[in-house]
Structures are given as structure tokens and as C-alpha cells.
Design an enzyme around this catalytic site. Structure first.
Site, PDB file in Angstrom:
ATOM      1  N   HIS A 301       0.835  -1.200   0.000  1.00 36.55           N
ATOM      2  CA  HIS A 301       0.000   0.000   0.000  1.00 36.55           C
ATOM      3  C   HIS A 301       0.877   1.259   0.000  1.00 36.55           C
ATOM      4  O   HIS A 301       0.717   2.153  -0.840  1.00 36.55           O
ATOM      5  CB  HIS A 301      -0.903  -0.027   1.236  1.00 36.55           C
ATOM      6  CG  HIS A 301      -1.836   1.136   1.359  1.00 36.55           C
ATOM      7  ND1 HIS A 301      -3.160   1.085   0.977  1.00 36.55           N
ATOM      8  CD2 HIS A 301      -1.644   2.400   1.824  1.00 36.55           C
ATOM      9  CE1 HIS A 301      -3.739   2.251   1.200  1.00 36.55           C
ATOM     10  NE2 HIS A 301      -2.832   3.067   1.722  1.00 36.55           N
ATOM     11  N   GLU A 302       1.797   1.315   0.941  1.00 37.47           N
ATOM     12  CA  GLU A 302       2.639   2.518   1.047  1.00 37.47           C
ATOM     13  C   GLU A 302       3.544   2.669  -0.168  1.00 37.47           C
ATOM     14  O   GLU A 302       3.850   3.790  -0.585  1.00 37.47           O
ATOM     15  CB  GLU A 302       3.468   2.499   2.333  1.00 37.47           C
ATOM     16  CG  GLU A 302       2.654   2.423   3.631  1.00 37.47           C
ATOM     17  CD  GLU A 302       1.547   3.460   3.744  1.00 37.47           C
ATOM     18  OE1 GLU A 302       1.710   4.568   3.209  1.00 37.47           O
ATOM     19  OE2 GLU A 302       0.492   3.149   4.355  1.00 37.47           O
ATOM     20  N   HIS A 305       1.693   4.641  -2.668  1.00 39.11           N
ATOM     21  CA  HIS A 305       1.780   6.082  -2.350  1.00 39.11           C
ATOM     22  C   HIS A 305       3.157   6.631  -2.738  1.00 39.11           C
ATOM     23  O   HIS A 305       3.275   7.709  -3.306  1.00 39.11           O
ATOM     24  CB  HIS A 305       1.611   6.301  -0.842  1.00 39.11           C
ATOM     25  CG  HIS A 305       0.190   6.273  -0.352  1.00 39.11           C
ATOM     26  ND1 HIS A 305      -0.811   7.011  -0.932  1.00 39.11           N
ATOM     27  CD2 HIS A 305      -0.380   5.623   0.701  1.00 39.11           C
ATOM     28  CE1 HIS A 305      -1.957   6.812  -0.269  1.00 39.11           C
ATOM     29  NE2 HIS A 305      -1.720   5.958   0.724  1.00 39.11           N
ATOM     30  N   GLU A 332      -4.921   7.935  -2.767  1.00 39.39           N
ATOM     31  CA  GLU A 332      -5.380   6.651  -2.239  1.00 39.39           C
ATOM     32  C   GLU A 332      -5.559   5.629  -3.374  1.00 39.39           C
ATOM     33  O   GLU A 332      -5.337   4.432  -3.174  1.00 39.39           O
ATOM     34  CB  GLU A 332      -6.691   6.868  -1.470  1.00 39.39           C
ATOM     35  CG  GLU A 332      -7.063   5.758  -0.525  1.00 39.39           C
ATOM     36  CD  GLU A 332      -6.128   5.585   0.676  1.00 39.39           C
ATOM     37  OE1 GLU A 332      -5.231   6.432   0.887  1.00 39.39           O
ATOM     38  OE2 GLU A 332      -6.301   4.577   1.384  1.00 39.39           O
TER      39      GLU A 332
END
Lengths: 540, 540
Positions: A301-302, A305, A332
Site C-alpha cells: 500500500h505505502e 503512495h 489513495e
């Protein structure tokens, strides 16, 4: 004010070189890269904006440090540092000098290219929002930011909504007055949404969520009556009893991160986050000794980003408004595209399964399909948003959106709020809320003055799905490449189509249309979920 | 300038709490502690000085980050951040507003206590030095800071002094012009010394070094003709062949650090240093796999700096000039007191020997006396200052002091410098310098514009010895306590007598007199060295 000695000056092998390094490096600094075409007025504005951006970058590094390195005992001095820097930034961002630079650049806007125009447009937007806020409201905001959070924390602790209610009323009033002062032509809830999701409005959100809601409710019913998945005992978390050394998890995550194409700094923190600056992106995750998959999921997830952070417009655009994230929802979408479309796919685990076996002896022989099942299982009856799965999460968001809308249009009062909260949880998720602690008090956002923030989470999930579908059309072998551990074509496609566009478009819908040919379409997301979960749960 | 999302806003379990934490913490911030007695003008000045100090604190955290965390690829953006912050700081530290605040506080100085008076005195001193520097010289300084360093690095690389010479000439001229502009009544070399060692002058240094020099030269001769020490093979470094896992060394150092009474942040970096701020002190060391003693020595040295950093005047004085380090020499005295008087003592290793055995199996049975011998052996014929031992180090300093003095009074030119360097190495240390790389080009200081910096290293060693002798008088069981691992009485004595005095006294000699009853007396240091090394080398 002090004759503070530089750090190296205190060192055992003390040299004074460090004192000079800043001076030396600046000669090759990013300033010189700004020598594009465009007007002189624009260049002057860009110089000032870049310097402001550098000061904001310092603030980001301080925040990262606070969450990763700093000891709690240093909180007071850090607060003083942040306050001093914030006051410098506020002065710079509201200075008459900046206003004049923006006005001059606007007069010569025809000479600018599209990226430069976007920077001038957003500089104006941000400047006006700041200077139009009356000083009295700014003071109230600062005070309520502190008192509101504390009242919320106290109310949550004791489960007593009455402690929070008067503050919540003041906060809603503050946000209405703010909208009236800064954007008198906008609906006051639209103004809140626009802070996080520029160009988005409540009517458009309603349109999206109204499409999503019934489909989701039906699908969740289908899944909840299907046979539950059999989860491999090593993948059942604490209940399963297997343990995974956090040091080894960290090394696994480091490998996955580099494979995905990010080579920045990976650390640990209480909650995973992405911080730093465009040229110094830093991510964190956490390692649960009983569940290595959650650490990997956080990392993936990160990383999504992080790739968005470091691949936005650079060169002459670096540090200018057009190089900012377009919106919270788009940010997101970049993380969820990696987390859900990539990290929760069977292909991803087919590729990484041998690496997991290599790191954890006891995972030998556990097939990729077992990972897929474990990471995608729907956990029914979860009252808490942050613990919700892919399928139920959007309904938590819809509930909050409908409540916020009611608070701002006056159809719901703060007195009604807990009851209306509980009604909606029963209606959409079939769940009984036993108390306000697990109900209306569960989220920090409202106590922190943030309204209109929740929708971005689910917008992100839907954009992610629509972007990935487009990527699959553009890269026919995409899933095969993921199975081979080749993430570069996807990364390159995202950078070309999304990352590198930064804030060029004035709204996420316009970016979405440029990339996929149409605005956000919740049907694409619903169709993806139906196909995925019916197959997973063997629903006819 | 951007709608940059806060780090937590990007997090997987995103909350907006982080955005507010600064605002919350400020209510309990250090600002309120400033409500002492004293005048209103003083309080206004103190507020501004504290805010400047907070901004400088940010700069310290950035420097720490650069040396411990940041990747080299982020150097450009960090340079831009530092440059932006430096320009904010310069503006604040030279503002007319600050000048007015200082002048007002000076008019009400009779109402202030001794600590407050010292802050006003030093605020004036620093302000005047900054505003008196002509803009033209400041520009030259910035340019030479970059070019001088690069020329020195190139000259050192190739061993060609001629590459550096023209820059060195410009640097000496710059420093002379600076002194003439800022402190026309002072000798220009005194002005350089005073930057690092306030209140110190070249004549006083000459007096100190003239006393030290002959005694040292004689003692080194005695030791060099004595029987060399037998060093245990595990303590012979790379030559001995034993290895010490860096991870285990790190855990040993963490234990030693806590035992010494510092519980801040310990990291690794290329060179050990102490950084951060008074309320957030951070130290680093490095671990040589063949020599764990050097890692411990670095740790003990930095711990001494760290305790000085965190125990200077706090409460209402925090962040004000009186809470700054008094001088480079006093800072170094606090690190060397720990490194040499404590960490190089037999009692220290008697206490820590069992811990070393616990960490390193192969050290079982090696007695504390073997550690003592290893850490104190005199390595003859070292041409390089940073590698010199306790006994020969001061002569490297004396040589540089005499050369700098000559450069500033005109008795030595940059043409003569290498020859004069080599003459003095032969005269004081009996060493032939084979080339300029190991001679006049070895140190970074002059290329980094720093003159008058070297003496502080040896002043620190002498102050450390004189302070420790006084501590032994005040704490009769001091050595016994060290043998028992009880470092608290020494730490408390240092805090009471030295740390907590900050910059109250206008010079290190005055502090020394307040603590020990007399100014720095090199005879104390010489006597200590004679006794220690004659005993160690069994010289009659």
C-alpha cells in the site's frame, strides 16, 4: 539563538566539512533547472513557491522523524519547532509579496504552457483560501483543533457522546462559517469535500454512492450466506499459532518493495505511512509476529503512495503546485491499486510464494492460492471502519457521507447523530451498534475538524479499479508480468498516465476521463467486486 | 506551496490526528515556562530568541537526518531545504526588530538575574557580529566556503599543495578583513579563536602551550624508549584476527550508554557525532568488526557531549543564549572527561569486563588490565592528528596553533607553510613528513575557512583533567563508584558545576576558576600524564 556547535563539530573525529556542505550543494541545486521558457513574472513566482515548498518539505521530514525516530520526551520541543516553522510558512504563504507575484504571473499567463498555467491557477486558489479566512476564525480553528480532539478522545475513552457533543456543534458551525467567508458561492459541505477532493461535490458523490450502495448491499448478502473459506492454519494470525520473526518480515518487505520499483527508505512505525518529500520519499510499515501478510499488505500500500510521491512532475515543475498530489482520492487510488489490484491478486502471490518459503521455513508447501484466500476473505460483522475488508469498507464511508451531508444541510443535528448512525449501520450492514464507542465515536476525523474527508477513501478504491482495468487494456500481458515479478511496465504506465500529470487537471474526474475515457464509473468497481467475490466464494 | 497531504493522511490506517498534534502540544509548550520575574522587554526578547532557537533546532535535526537517515540521492533537495531555512534564520537574526528588542532589554538589564543578563549579553554579541559583517564579505565567505573546500579536497587527493595555496591565501585575507570589519579593536587571530573559544586569546594560548610543550616532548621521549606494552591478541584489532559482530557491539554500546546516564537516541554514522537539540539529544558511533573498543570509546566520548547538551540551563532559560555551550573547548572537555578520565580508566573496564564477556564468548578470561593497556598504549610516530593518542595529540595542536599565529601576524606566508609544517613535526614529534598529503593538507579545517579551531581540542583535554581532579576531591569515593558502575554521583557533580552553568560565565577560564579555584593550569594535565604513563610503561 545560540553559538550552537554543528553536529560534526562535536564529533570524535571532528571536521567542519558538514558546515559547508549545504553551501556547496546549492550550486547544483534544483534552482537552475527552472530555466524553461515562460515569462519572467512566472519565474519570480516559481522561485518563491519553490522556496515555500522547501520549507514545507522540512515540515514533512520533521513529521516523519516524529513518528519514526523521536522519543516521546522530545514532544514539547518538537511542538515548538513545528509552531515556529508553521508561523514562518503562514507569513510566507499569505504575504502581500506572494499575492503580487501571483497577480503578475496571471497577467502573463498566455505565455505559459499547460503545467505552468496549472501552477499559477493553484497558487491563486491556495493563496485566496488562506487570505480570505478571517483572523477570528483562524483563532477559533486553532483552539477547536486542540479542544475538539481532546473532547473526542475523552468521550471515546468513556464512551460518553455527551462529552463530545458541544464541541462537535462548535466544529460544524466553524466549518460553515469558514465556507461562508472563503467560498460564499459554494455549498458549505462542498467546500469541505473540495479541500481533500478538489472539484468534487456532494451531488456528484451522492450520484456515485447511490449507484454503489444497492449493488454492494446485495453482494455482501450473497457472500455472507456462502460457505466460509478454509484458511490455512499458518495464515490464521494469532489464532493459527504460527509466528513470523519481525526481523525476517522486514527483510521480506525490503525485497518486495525493491521488486515493486521503490528504493527509498523503509522504517517501522505504529501505523504505516508515507512521508518525506518528492526527492526523499520514506515509507513505514509494521510487523505483526503472528501475521506476516498484514505487514506485506501495508508495505505494498505505502509503496503505491511512494511511487506517486516520487514520480509526479519534476524538472522545472519540481516543488511547484502542479507537482502536488491531485487529491486525496487519487493518492489513495495509487496505494490501493498496488494493495488490492496487485498485492491481493493470485499472480502476486504466485511470484512471491518462493521468496516467502525462503524466508520462513514453516511456509514450505503452502500454495499461492492459500495466500490469496487469506488476504481476500470477507470478515462479516465488523463495526469498525479501519478493520473492514474491501467489500464492506465502502458502506462505512457511505454512512459517514450521508451523516455529514445531513449535518451540513441541517437535516441532522448533533443531538440526533448517534441514533442516525446506528440506524444506518443496521440498514446498510445489518449490524447492531452496542455503544457509541464502537459507533459514532470511533473515528478521529470530526474531533480533528475534518469533514468531507471520508469519501476520498472509497473514491480511491474505485479509481484504482478503473485505472487498473485501463492498464490491463493497455498492457495485454499485465497479469502475466505480475506473475513473473515484472512490475516495471505497470509502474511505467502509471507514471506516464497518472503520476507525471500531478495536478495538471483541476479534478480527479477530469484526470480519470483523460486516462480511461470516462469519469469515475462505480459500475466498473461493482462489476470487479462481483466477479472476484462470486468466484472466490463459489457463488453461482 | 502545495496541497501536500500530511504523512498520516497517506497512511493505511489514515487519521488526521497528526495534523493537530502540534497545535495541541503547544499549550503545554515551553513558552509558558518563561514566566519568571524580570522585565517585559526581556520577556519579549526571550520569546523571539526562543523562536529563533526552535528554527535552529530544526536545522540540527535536519543535519542529524542527513548523516544518519537520508539517502545520497536526496542531497539536492536537502540543500534547498537548508538554504531556505538558513535564509529565514539570517533574516530573523539580523532583523531590526531583534536589534530593538535587545536594546530595550539592555535598558532594563538591572532588573534581571545573572542568567538573564548573560542571555542579553550574548544576544548582543551575536547580533552585532552578524550585522557588522559587510554584505560583500558575506558573499565572499559563501563563495570561498565552497571553492576553498573543493580546492583543498582536490589538493589532498593529488597531494599537490599548489592547487590549494591561492585559495588559502584568499581565505586568510577574508578572515583578516572580517576581523577588521567586525572587531576592529581585536587582533585578527584572537577574533578567530574567540569564535570557538570565547574569551580566549593567542597570548593566553601561547602561555598555556609554552608550559605544556617541553613537558610533553620529554614525556614522549621517556615513553618511546620504554618497553612496549604486550597487547592481548584479541585486542590488537585487525592484526589480532578476533572479530566482534557489529550488532552485538551495538547492544553493548546501548548498555554502556544507559549505564552512564544517557537515554537518548543512539545510531550509526560514518563518523561518531552528537546532534539534535537540548531536549532531543542524539548520538552516533561506528562499529569496527575487528575492534570493539574503538566503538565503545566513540560511544563514551559522545555520551559526554550528550550529557552536556541535555543538562544545560533549562526551565525559563531553555532556548536562550545562556543555555548554549560555553565554548568548543568546554564541550570537548565534557566528552574527553568521559572518554579519557572514565572510559580509559582501569576501574571502568573492571566494571564492564563481565558485560563484555557476556556479549563476546571469546573475551572470557581476558582481564580488565588487558583492556586498560590496549586502550592506553602510545602508538609512536603517527603523522595524522585524528589518529594520534592522548600523549602526542596536543603537539599536533601546538604545531597548528603556531602556524596559524604566524599566518595571521605575517611571520609565515602561505608559500612557507608546508616547509614550516614539516620543520615543526620534526622538532616537536621527531617525525619526518614524507609528503603534503600526510602533512599540511591532512586537515579539512583551513579549506573550510576555520582558523582558531584547533586549540579547542587540546584545551578540552586539559579542562577535562582539571575538572576530574576537582571531582575526585569533591567525591572521595569516585573511583570506587566507577568500579561499581555507579556513574550517577559524577554525572550529578558535572551537571551541578558545569552543565547547568551553560554560558553564564563569559569565558572557559572563568568557569574553570569557579569550579576548580583557578584558571586552566597545564601543570595539572602534565602531572596527570606523567603519573599515568610512567606507571603504565613502568618508567622509574
Amino acid at each position: 539563538m545560540s553559538t550552537r556547535l554543528g553536529p560534526l563539530a562535536l564529533g570524535r573525529s571532528a571536521t567542519v566539512a558538514a558546515r559547508q556542505s549545504g553551501t556547496r550543494a546549492i550550486r547544483y541545486g534544483i534552482r537552475s533547472s527552472a530555466m524553461a521558457k515562460s515569462s519572467t513574472s512566472y519565474q519570480k513566482l516559481a522561485d518563491e513557491l519553490r522556496e515555500i515548498d522547501s520549507l514545507q518539505g522540512i515540515s514533512s521530514i520533521l513529521s516523519w522523524d516524529e513518528l519514526v525516530v523521536m522519543k516521546p520526551k522530545s514532544a514539547e520541543s518538537r511542538a515548538a519547532q513545528k509552531s515556529a516553522l508553521a508561523s514562518v510558512l503562514h507569513q510566507r504563504m499569505t504575504s502581500k509579496a506572494l499575492g503580487d507575484l501571483i497577480a503578475s504571473a496571471e497577467r502573463e499567463v498566455d505565455a505559459l504552457d499547460a503545467f505552468e498555467k496549472a501552477s499559477v491557477r493553484d497558487a491563486r486558489r491556495q493563496y485566496d483560501r488562506k487570505i480570505k479566512l478571517p483572523a477570528e476564525l483562524a483563532k477559533t480553528e486553532a483552539r477547536l483543533g486542540s479542544e475538539g480532539y481532546q473532547a473526542w478522545a475523552k468521550a471515546k475513552e468513556s464512551g460518553d457522546y455527551a462529552v463530545f457533543k458541544p464541541f462537535l456543534e462548535s466544529i460544524v458551525r466553524l466549518r460553515q462559517e469558514e465556507a461562508a467567508a472563503v467560498a460564499p458561492d459554494e455549498m458549505s459541505y462542498d467546500f469541505q469535500i473540495d479541500k481533500f477532493e478538489r472539484g468534487m461535490t456532494a451531488p456528484r458523490l451522492k450520484e456515485i454512492f447511490d449507484e454503489l450502495k444497492p449493488g454492494l448491499v446485495d453482494l455482501i448478502k450473497e457472500v455472507s450466506t456462502a460457505t466460509p473459506l478454509e484458511i490455512h492454519h499458518h495464515l490464521r494470525g494469532a489464532e493459527g499459532g504460527a509466528t513470523f520473526d519481525p526481523e525476517v518480515q522486514a527483510s521480506l518487505c525490503e525485497d518486495v518493495m525493491r521488486k515493486l520499483g521503490f528504493d527509498g527508505i523503509l522504517s517501522r512505525s505504529l501505523h504505516p505511512f508515507t512521508g518525506g518529500t518528492a526527492q526523499d520519499v520514506r515509507i513505514t510499515t509494521r510487523y505483526d509476529p503472528s501475521d506476516f501478510i498484514s505487514g506485506v499488505a501495508g508495505l505494498v500500500h505505502e509503496t503505491g503512495h511512494a511511487l506517486y510521491e516520487e514520480n509526479r512532475p519534476c524538472g522545472p515543475q519540481l516543488g511547484l503546485p502542479v507537482s502536488s498530489a491531485l487529491s486525496m482520492g487519487i493518492h489513495e487510488s495509487m496505494s490501493l491499486l498496488f494493495e488490492r489490484m496487485v498485492g491481493q491478486s493470485e499472480e502476486f502471490w504466485e511470484y512471491f510464494q518462493p521468496l516467502v518459503e525462503e524466508k520462513f521455513e514453516h511456509m514450505k508447501g503452502v500454495p499461492a492460492s492459500a495466500y490469496y484466500d487469506a488476504i481476500n476473505q470477507v470478515k462479516s460483522s465488523n463495526l469498525i471502519r479501519v478493520d473492514a475488508d474491501e467489500l464492506t469498507y465502502p458502506l462505512h464511508i457511505v454512512i459517514r457521507f450521508e451523516l455529514e451531508q445531513g449535518l451540513f444541510d441541517g437535516t441532522i443535528t448533533c443531538d440526533d447523530l448517534p441514533e442516525r448512525w446506528n440506524e444506518l449501520y443496521e440498514k446498510y450492514l445489518g449490524l447492531k451498534v452496542p455503544n457509541d464507542k464502537e459507533g459514532v465515536l470511533q473515528d478521529v476525523h470530526w474531533g480533528s475538524l475534518a469533514f468531507g474527508y471520508f469519501p476520498s477513501y472509497s473514491l480511491g478504491a474505485m479509481y484504482a479499479c478503473q485505472f487498473f482495468a485501463e492498464a490491463e487494456r493497455a498492457i495485454p500481458r499485465l497479469r502475466g508480468q505480475i506473475r513473473e515479478g515484472n512490475f516495471e511496465p505497470l509502474r511505467a504506465w502509471l507514471t506516464e498516465n497518472i503520476h507525471s500529470k500531478g495536478s495538471l487537471y483541476p479534478s480527479a474526474d477530469e484526470l480519470c476521463e483523460a486516462v480511461t475515457g470516462k469519469k469515475l464509473d462505480p459500475k466498473i468497481y461493482l462489476e470487479f467486486l462481483r466477479e472476484k467475490y462470486r468466484k472466490l466464494y463459489k457463488i453461482q
